[in-house]
Design an enzyme around this catalytic site. Sequence first.
Site, PDB file in Angstrom:
ATOM      1  N   HIS A 110     -11.223  12.772  10.670  1.00  0.00           N
ATOM      2  CA  HIS A 110     -12.114  11.991  11.631  1.00  0.00           C
ATOM      3  C   HIS A 110     -11.107  11.964  13.048  1.00  0.00           C
ATOM      4  CE1 HIS A 110      -9.235   9.070   9.668  1.00  0.00           C
ATOM      5  NE2 HIS A 110      -9.097   8.728  10.936  1.00  0.00           N
ATOM      6  N   GLU A 123      -4.130   7.107  19.028  1.00  0.00           N
ATOM      7  CA  GLU A 123      -3.426   6.031  18.365  1.00  0.00           C
ATOM      8  C   GLU A 123      -1.987   6.084  18.765  1.00  0.00           C
ATOM      9  OE1 GLU A 123      -5.801   5.574  14.615  1.00  0.00           O
ATOM     10  OE2 GLU A 123      -6.394   4.063  15.715  1.00  0.00           O
ATOM     11  N   HIS A 136      -7.237  12.855  12.747  1.00  0.00           N
ATOM     12  CA  HIS A 136      -6.297  12.662  11.511  1.00  0.00           C
ATOM     13  C   HIS A 136      -7.085  13.369  10.391  1.00  0.00           C
ATOM     14  CE1 HIS A 136      -5.245   8.326  13.308  1.00  0.00           C
ATOM     15  NE2 HIS A 136      -4.488   9.475  13.726  1.00  0.00           N
TER      16      HIS A 136
END
Length: 339
Positions: A110, A123, A136
Amino acid sequence: MLLTLILLQGFSHTLAANHGSHWTYKGPHGQVHWSDDHLDCGGQAQSPIDIQTKSVRHNPALPPIEPQGYRSPGDGAFTLLNNGHTVEVSLPPSMFLRGLPQTYVAVQLHFHWGSRGQAGGSEHQVNGETFPAELHIVHYNSESYANVSEAKQRVDGLAVLGILIEVGNVANPAYDNILDRLKNIQHAGQKISIPPFDIHELLPGQLGHYFRYNGSLTTPPCSQNVLWTVFHQRARISASQLERLQGGLYSTEVANSLPVPLVDNYRAPQLLNQRVVFSSFPVGPSAYSAGEIVAIVFGTLFGCLSIFLTIHFVVKRIRPRINLFPLRQGRDSSKANGS
Ligand SMILES: *[C@@H]1O[C@H](CO)[C@@H](O)[C@H](O)[C@H]1NC(C)=O
Ligand SMILES: *[C@@H]1O[C@H](CO)[C@@H](O)[C@H](O)[C@H]1NC(C)=O
């Protein structure tokens, strides 16, 4: 009056009951409130983090990551899903990782991203630098556990590959396998089958250089059971590909008359606390950005030039005094010694 109170109580009770499953990145259910319902989100080993390369410990024993079965992941279709928080692709168990302490089998991949014209989206950060998006790829420990539901409950249950995504001049065709189909899953809860494709092509070229640390899921329930591998090299997509990711989806269901764009689905960096981040490679001069290197080179050149000029003028001023008695011999000897 009493009826209103009872109604209000009932209403707030319903809200409270829904609370656990309903989380967002901003607002009353935003990331700062996640730990109200999910204790782990307030833990000491959370992800993502800002990787400070000056504090990273080089571990030369960390081997390159070797993805197996990524190139031809079987004949079964993948499922592409808008789950309201991200776009997710289901992955078959024929895909797994070598190069970790145990064997980890793929579950899903995702993305996290920002919004048009805004910085941020990734992130993980490196020395405070953010990137436009992050991929990820989630795996579970298949050597110790029967399935991902069981592995999710265990401290050594999950391993995630983190790929920082930057924008370059050319489109990355591998990413179009996903981005071209976002228009079919615009609303939360929508999913379609897509043909399997070469997942290896989504990765950066250099799989030997990465950061490794113990962390968590970056969304509720934030379970602290993820062995993280964040690659040093970035993947590249084009600006228009990034815009399709940023502008393609809604976090609301199709029936919702007020569609909310699915953007800025990234969590802020968490405290490192007592943890150590390891690197598989010596993080040396590359800790400086290109701008910093230019500044250092010019600073050094300028410094040397200043010293040279100072010495030059001082020597020029002193010389006439030395040559107060301008004897031929003096000049000759200065020439002979001279440079
Ligand atoms: C996962 O494995 C556990 C333990 O073997 C088992 O009890 C459970 O039913 C399995 N769950 C799924 C979803 O297959
Ligand atoms: C992660 O935690 C486990 C268990 O405490 C430890 O053995 C391992 O060395 C840690 N790995 C890293 C990269 O810190």
